[in-house]
Enzyme design. Structure first.
Site, PDB file in Angstrom:
ATOM      1  N   TYR A 182       0.823  -1.209   0.000  1.00  0.00           N
ATOM      2  CA  TYR A 182       0.000   0.000   0.000  1.00  0.00           C
ATOM      3  C   TYR A 182       0.867   1.273   0.000  1.00  0.00           C
ATOM      4  CZ  TYR A 182      -3.037  -3.762   1.520  1.00  0.00           C
ATOM      5  OH  TYR A 182      -3.678  -4.975   1.619  1.00  0.00           O
ATOM      6  N   ARG A 183       2.057   1.162  -0.607  1.00  0.00           N
ATOM      7  CA  ARG A 183       2.993   2.279  -0.749  1.00  0.00           C
ATOM      8  C   ARG A 183       3.520   2.784   0.596  1.00  0.00           C
ATOM      9  NH1 ARG A 183       3.563   3.100  -5.711  1.00  0.00           N
ATOM     10  NH2 ARG A 183       4.884   4.955  -5.403  1.00  0.00           N
ATOM     11  N   LEU A 184       3.445   1.938   1.623  1.00  0.00           N
ATOM     12  CA  LEU A 184       4.056   2.263   2.909  1.00  0.00           C
ATOM     13  C   LEU A 184       5.486   1.715   2.907  1.00  0.00           C
ATOM     14  CD1 LEU A 184       1.051   1.510   5.285  1.00  0.00           C
ATOM     15  CD2 LEU A 184       1.825   3.721   4.391  1.00  0.00           C
TER      16      LEU A 184
END
Length: 205
Positions: A182-184
């Site tokens: 989740y682009r973390l």
């Protein structure tokens, strides 16, 4: 997302020395990247700040910095001599990783350049003479003709061209990036200290 399986046995949290950690990641990349795990983007700029970027091959990483070799009269060679600041980026898609390096440029000693040039394939040595890198070329045939002429000129050992050199980027920062769900993503940047150690800082993705 946890970090992919590694051979070096070191995580971003455990890393203390960015050169050691980079070499760990490079060793992982050598076992997963299909072609040229040492390929890196090299960004340079003119004294007026006009940027350019291209792919070169990283050859050595040690306490001096990140080293590569090229024609010193090429566009990148001219820009590196005129503006001694550069940036590098390596992206290993198979590992979902990226490393960014910013630093200052110096030329490698002639003896280091000679030693590396002697290890190159003979045809790569000839190509260093035949190519007037970055200059206009009339045709592919002209390049091949130049190559044939150089082969005849040097039937034995091929000397290093006087304009062929090596550069090293001494890091002012080294950033490691690991893809996350989740682009973390995980991002950690190292910066050198005056006492020859490193500070380490986590960044927002």
């Amino acid at each position: 997302m946890p970090e992919p399986n590694t051979r070096c046995g070191m995580t971003m949290e455990q890393a203390v020395d960015p050169i050691d950690f980079f070499n760990c990641w490079m060793e992982d990349a050598k076992h997963s990247e299909l072609n040229d795990p040492n390929a890196m983007s090299l960004a340079t700029a003119t004294p007026d700040g006009l940027p350019s970027v291209r792919i070169v091959l990283l050859k050595t990483v040690d306490a001096k910095g990140f080293s590569f070799y090229t024609n010193g009269e090429s566009r990148k060679g001219r820009e590196l001599r005129a503006n001694t600041h550069a940036a590098l980026a390596l992206h290993w898609k198979s590992r979902q990783r990226q490393v960014r390096v910013e630093g200052t440029i110096t030329e490698l000693p002639p003896e280091d350049v000679d030693a590396y040039f002697k290890r190159r394939h003979r045809m790569s040595q000839i190509g260093a003479w035949a190519s007037q890198q970055s200059r206009p070329l009339d045709s592919r045939a002209a390049l091949l003709q130049s190559t044939e002429e150089i082969e005849k000129r040097f039937p034995g050992e091929v000397p290093r061209p006087p304009y062929w050199t090596g550069f090293v980027v001494k890091p002012t920062s080294i950033e490691f990036w690991q893809e996350g769900d989740y682009r973390l993503h995980d991002r950690i940047v190292f910066t050198p200290t005056p006492n020859n150690s490193w500070t380490k800082q986590r960044l927002y993705p």
